[in-house]
Every structure is written in C-alpha cells, then in structure tokens.
Design a protein around this motif. Structure first.
Motif, PDB file in Angstrom:
ATOM      1  N   TYR A  35      -5.389 -19.822   5.546  1.00 34.99           N
ATOM      2  CA  TYR A  35      -6.161 -19.249   6.604  1.00 34.99           C
ATOM      3  C   TYR A  35      -5.665 -18.982   7.709  1.00 34.99           C
ATOM      4  N   VAL A 183     -18.929 -25.323  10.581  1.00 34.44           N
ATOM      5  CA  VAL A 183     -18.054 -26.400  10.148  1.00 34.44           C
ATOM      6  C   VAL A 183     -18.442 -28.225  10.441  1.00 34.44           C
ATOM      7  N   PRO A 291      -9.616 -27.283   6.577  1.00 35.12           N
ATOM      8  CA  PRO A 291      -9.942 -28.681   6.422  1.00 35.12           C
ATOM      9  C   PRO A 291      -8.490 -29.310   5.610  1.00 35.12           C
ATOM     10  N   THR A 293      -7.190 -33.498   4.117  1.00 33.88           N
ATOM     11  CA  THR A 293      -7.072 -34.319   2.266  1.00 33.88           C
ATOM     12  C   THR A 293      -7.748 -35.419   2.450  1.00 33.88           C
ATOM     13  N   TYR A 297     -15.208 -34.092   2.233  1.00 33.61           N
ATOM     14  CA  TYR A 297     -15.753 -33.296   2.686  1.00 33.61           C
ATOM     15  C   TYR A 297     -16.223 -32.003   1.505  1.00 33.61           C
ATOM     16  N   LYS A 298     -16.913 -31.128   2.285  1.00 33.27           N
ATOM     17  CA  LYS A 298     -18.187 -30.571   1.293  1.00 33.27           C
ATOM     18  C   LYS A 298     -17.958 -29.030   1.757  1.00 33.27           C
ATOM     19  N   THR A 299     -17.530 -27.957   0.720  1.00 33.36           N
ATOM     20  CA  THR A 299     -17.938 -26.498   0.706  1.00 33.36           C
ATOM     21  C   THR A 299     -18.635 -26.417   0.241  1.00 33.36           C
ATOM     22  N   SER A 364     -12.033 -30.246  -0.838  1.00 30.91           N
ATOM     23  CA  SER A 364     -11.446 -29.926   0.629  1.00 30.91           C
ATOM     24  C   SER A 364     -11.029 -27.964  -0.495  1.00 30.91           C
ATOM     25  N   CYS A 389     -15.484 -25.133   4.861  1.00 33.67           N
ATOM     26  CA  CYS A 389     -15.823 -25.932   4.834  1.00 33.67           C
ATOM     27  C   CYS A 389     -15.623 -27.579   5.621  1.00 33.67           C
ATOM     28  N   TYR A 390     -15.891 -28.497   5.671  1.00 36.21           N
ATOM     29  CA  TYR A 390     -16.558 -29.501   7.175  1.00 36.21           C
ATOM     30  C   TYR A 390     -17.228 -30.691   6.435  1.00 36.21           C
ATOM     31  N   PRO A 391     -16.318 -31.570   7.293  1.00 30.86           N
ATOM     32  CA  PRO A 391     -16.575 -33.139   6.243  1.00 30.86           C
ATOM     33  C   PRO A 391     -18.321 -33.427   6.205  1.00 30.86           C
TER      34      PRO A 391
END
Length: 398
Positions: A35, A183, A291, A293, A297-299, A364, A389-391
């Motif tokens: 990143y 986000v 993100p 671990t 998480y969802k991507t 994640s 990638c976000y919660p």
C-alpha cells in the motif's frame, strides 16, 4: 506473451501473464506491490486502451421516468404556507456539479456527501455511520463523488443495493469511473411513512408522491387507498414538494425524519409491503484504509475476463479453493466496447456482450489467502481493480 494489469485502490504494476507477483508469508501483508500510495498515484492501468478515456466520457443514466398525474391547482395560502416555506428555507440546499469549488473543509467536523434532500434515507445512513458528522446534500450521485475528489467534503455515502429492489447499477458504474475507495459499509432499515399536511386524513388523498422505488415498495397500501402515484427524484424531495405546494389531496412517502423537517404529519408508519426492507450503503474516501487481520473484513473488486469457455467458473473457483466466501457478484456490460466479435469458418461471425464482474469476498487484503486468490485470478482476467477493503457491517441496528 500478454501483459496484465491489476489495480488496488490505485494500480499494481503490469507484468507478464502467469507471473503473479505475490509473496505472502508469516509477516502478513508481504507483496512487492504494497500500500504505497505515492507509487499507486503514479501507476495507471491500461484496459485494452478502452478505459483510458472513461473518466472523460459520460456514463448512461439509469434513472427511471417519473409517473405523472397531479396538477398544480388547489394550493392553500396563509400563515401555514409561510411558516412551512420559512422552515424549508433554513435547510441546506443540494449542490450540483456546477456548484463545486476547490475550497477545503476547515476539518472541524467530518463532512459526508449524500444524494438527495435533507431527510433522505442516505442522510440517515450518513448519520448512522458518523453520528457527529455534517451531512452535505447533493442533487446527483456524480456530484457527491466529485465533491470528495475535489476535497469539498471528507467522505461520501451512497446506496449500492436494496433487499427488495436489488442492486443500484448507476452507482456500480460510478465506482469504476471515479478513483475513490470503499472504506466502510452500513445497513439501514428503511421504514416508509405516508405523510400529509397537518390535519389531513389519509382517506382525503388523491395523489401520493415519492421515488419510483418507494412507490413500488408500498404498492399494496397505495392500491388500497386508490390514489394516483406520482414519481419524484427522491423521497425527501417529495415531502418538500407537498409542504411547499400545500395541497391537501396530495401526500408523500418518505421517512419520519423528513416529516419533522418539512412540518408534515405522519398519516401511517411502516407502510412498505415487505417489513424487512434494508438498504446497504457504501462509504467512500479519497484514500484506502490499511486493512488488518483482526476482525471481519470484506474486499470489493471489479474485473473482466479473457475470451474462452469456463473462464467465469475458473475465476470464481480461485476463491473457493482458498475457502474464501463470496457475498456478492454483479455483472455489468462493458460500456466502452460491449460487443465481442467472433469469427468461425464454419459458423460465420457473431457478437456477444463483454462484461465487467463486481465481486465482494470475505477476506482482508492482509490475508495471504486473498493475495494468492488475486494472483490466481490474474491468470484469467484482462483487468482487475480493488475497489476497497473494509470492515464488515454485521448488524443494521448497530
């Protein structure tokens, strides 16, 4: 050998097909392409030469035509009308794309852009996600995106799917057209209310104004009343129209918050045909979040495929092979070059659609499984971009 390009928020470096440049290990996120936001800004993706012009080209509008039916006669005058107009004049006016300037926020409060008038469900979603935020209304989704890009506001919130009406395709197109990052997400229980002028009974109504989807979601109650349905760009705008015009025979379908803002009575609550009416919203920002671990998480990604039989099956299998669950798949025709021409000496030539595929998967980007899955997907894809990638938002009531 074909070249491929993979994007994450910005882009990943172009490399040769089959040479997936992922090296996950015990240290978590170990990729040659990390990143590094400064590098991401410098790299630009090539989508077969087609997407290079996408930001400059308009996207087709998916808006539905409004249903007409009410005339403008029958307005009331006097103190009640003046008070209503005075109250409405105090509310923030939605901005258009032409109103945007480059003046930065003072940073004293998070400003969140949304589409619609004050009292819209999108404003409720913004306040649910950021209780102390300053919601900023815009007249179009496109203007909300641009406001974030131009640093007018900090974030934007937009509806992406509804449990009754399904996906909002316009916003999928805008996610690809603009360079914002997902986000976060929030789920909102949509409770429609029938609104009218103070003192009006629902039996007096001849017309009901609202967004076409809200009208469709309350069809049973409206049919029982025998009213004429009138389309409006948004639910809160319908409530504002009823308040300003002062017609006793015209009601609106909107939220209870809109009733308070525009001085209307709630004639009936929870009038939707399906009680479990939930809209999922995405939160957008200029920069991605890093993100972790810990937690869920969802991507979200978008990709297109090379030509060949079974490639969609193989593309989806890269997640199943690594025990990664898919929560959403959406296909959209590739607008810049939707038709693919195939020549066959026996059958002649024919055309079929090329598609973009939007995928949400439960992992994640810091998870080595997700890195390996995207590296594997790269073998079949012509284009990949990570949208965010976000919660995961696990409850609509939280």
């Amino acid at each position: 050998m074909a070249l491929k390009c993979v994007c994450i928020g910005g882009c990943w470096k172009t490399h040769q097909s089959g040479a997936a440049n992922f090296q996950p290990g015990n240290s978590g996120l170990i990729m040659n392409m990390r990143y590094d936001l400064e590098k991401c800004r410098k790299w630009e993706c090539c989508y077969l030469g087609a997407l290079a012009q996408k930001a400059a080209n308009p996207i087709e509008d998916d808006k539905k035509p409004a249903v007409t039916g009410a005339d403008s006669s029958g307005s009331i005058t006097g103190v009640q009308e003046n008070e209503s107009k005075g109250l409405i004049n105090l509310l923030p006016k939605p901005l258009s794309a032409l109103d945007l300037s480059s003046s930065p926020s003072d940073g004293s409060k998070v400003q969140v852009a949304y589409q619609g008038q004050p009292g819209a469900y999108s404003e409720e979603a913004a306040l649910k996600a950021f209780p102390n935020c300053e919601p900023v209304p815009f007249d179009e989704f496109e203007a909300a995106f641009r406001a974030v890009e131009l640093w007018i506001v900090d974030k934007a919130i937009l509806p992406i799917e509804n449990s009754v009406n399904g996906s909002i395709h316009r916003n999928y197109d805008l996610l690809l057209r603009h360079r914002l990052h997902i986000v976060g997400e929030v789920q909102l229980q949509v409770d429609h209310c029938l609104l009218g002028l103070p003192g009006v009974r629902k039996e007096e109504l001849n017309y009901v104004i609202s967004h076409p989807q809200a009208l469709a979601q309350c069809e049973g109650m409206l049919d029982d009343l025998g009213v004429t349905k009138v389309g409006s760009p948004d639910t809160a705008g319908a409530a504002q129209k009823v308040s300003l015009e002062g017609r006793r025979d015209t009601g609106a379908i909107a939220s209870s918050r809109a009733a308070k803002l525009y001085g209307l009575d709630i004639l009936k609550e929870r009038i939707q045909d399906n009680d479990e009416n939930i809209t999922r919203f995405l939160i957008l920002a200029r920069e991605p979040i890093i993100p972790g671990t810990d937690g869920l998480y969802k991507t979200s990604i978008v990709f297109s495929l090379e030509a060949g039989p079974g490639l969609l099956f193989k593309a989806l299998a890269v997640f199943s092979l690594r025990n990664i669950g898919l929560t959403k798949i959406e296909s959209r025709p590739l607008k810049q070059c939707p038709l693919r021409i195939v020549d066959d000496s026996n059958e002649g030539s024919f055309k079929y659609f090329d598609y973009l595929f939007y995928i949400d998967f439960e992992a994640s980007m810091a998870d080595p499984r997700a890195q390996y899955a995207l590296g594997h997907l790269q073998e079949y894809a012509r284009f990949i971009r990570v949208l965010g990638c976000y919660p995961i938002h696990t409850s609509r009531n939280s």
